[in-house]
Scaffold this active site. Sequence first.
Site, mmCIF file in Angstrom:
data_model
loop_
_atom_site.group_PDB
_atom_site.id
_atom_site.type_symbol
_atom_site.label_atom_id
_atom_site.label_comp_id
_atom_site.label_asym_id
_atom_site.label_seq_id
_atom_site.Cartn_x
_atom_site.Cartn_y
_atom_site.Cartn_z
ATOM 1 N N ASP A 17 49.295 39.527 54.214
ATOM 2 C CA ASP A 17 49.200 38.149 54.998
ATOM 3 C C ASP A 17 47.876 37.698 54.884
ATOM 4 O OD1 ASP A 17 49.765 36.475 56.701
ATOM 5 O OD2 ASP A 17 49.841 37.646 58.414
ATOM 6 N N ASP A 70 49.241 29.776 52.188
ATOM 7 C CA ASP A 70 49.735 30.799 53.036
ATOM 8 C C ASP A 70 50.829 31.973 52.382
ATOM 9 O OD1 ASP A 70 49.920 32.458 55.329
ATOM 10 O OD2 ASP A 70 51.703 31.653 55.872
#
Length: 479
Positions: free
Chosen positions: A161, A359
């Site tokens: 992440d 992201d």
Amino acid sequence: MATSIFFFVLLFTTVLSRTTPDEASRTKTLDITSSIQKILNPFSVKTFNSFKQEENTVSSSSLLSFQLHSRVAVRGTSHKDYNSLTLARLQRDSTRVKSLQTKVDLVVQGIGKSDLKPMESEFQAEKIEGPIISGTSQGSGEYFSRIGVGHPPSQVYMVLDTGSDVNWIQCAPCADCYQQADPIFEPAASSSYSPLNCNTQQCKSLDVSECRNNTCLYEVSYGDGSYTVGDFVTESITFGGSSSVEKVAIGCGHNNEGLFVGAAGLLGLGGGKLSFPSQINATSFSYCLVDRDSDSTSTLEFNGKTSPDAVTAPLVRNSKLDTFYYLDLTGISVAGNAISVSPLAFKVSDNGDGGVIVDSGTAVTRLQTDVYNTLRDEFVKGTRHLTSTNGVALFDTCYNLKSMKSVEVPTVSFRFSNGKELPLPAKNYLIPVDSSGTFCFAFAPTSSSLSIIGNVQQQGTRVSFDLANSLIGFSPNKC
């Protein structure tokens, strides 16, 4: 007369040689047959596969390298058809995006670390309310790495992440742990396990922490109701079964809630002090996200060099929020023509609002509504030869391509402040949403000022974060 004809032919040939490459770059070919064949793969993997016993190998390009797997390769799917699988992915994605936007909103509203509510000292899970949704809002579990934790190393799957900083793993004894693929980590079995005291910089860097008997306790909660609570400690992290990094601060969660797709925890790749890259003082890291429907693997690498043929763009940091990696995007083009957008559409404002982040956990690229509408309208102009069909979930521009083997579609490219441009492969912006030939334009609008470059647009590309030189690189076909 002959001389005039000669110069005319020469001029025509010169112009043709200059325009032909440009004309070719205006469109991309989408292989319909190949795309539909790939979406059948998730249904051939029913349970956690043989990766469970794998050991990482040391990459030739970096001594610090983890194997990288898609969610499908690790978990398979319980969905009966590709349409329901797509809808589930988009639901997780919407939750993820909402959580990232909330992070920015808190910064803009001036809510800092000292304003956050402290944790319940007795780890009372019932005090933390919210719906539990499959996947997490911070790292919805689309990509995983196999990582060794402790001495001797226990091999576990971790969610990757770039939108989180705190690393954590489920630990025994469990007051409340969700089901994971590997055995729960046993701190007592690791000689390198060491609790952090409350005066350490690592403990002070946490957003939410508490002190008990001079031992640092942590809590990380997510926008979908998932959370992890436990001891903040240092542990050894092992690459490739041999190379290791000592004393990495991680959360040892004894109370964890949420369906994390069988992963043991999360590896935070953000830009904050507690992220894994920051703690190992990495000068760079890179990953290549394989096709989400593929069972192939790639690597997550640290301290490697950006490929010479990479398209690079300036990496911008937000002074109000150090977790996210902002891209200095200045425009988007369709079929070689820049769409009309406000110069401020992609900029980070002084109060920390706006900007464009890259992201790993968000699937579909989100753009401000005005920007998205302009992009979509330009794309639709170039696809009038295709049969349109009803929208699907957050996709409002879809096509029925079931009778076609391949199609030509307008090229979509990102333009950066350094003058460089990244043309996307057609399969990274026109994607199948069922097995019947329905393909949708894989961008979506957002009412937030924050724009996000998602992992659908990153697939098949090695994305490099050159932290030392503040550059983000994109190297197609470098998985």
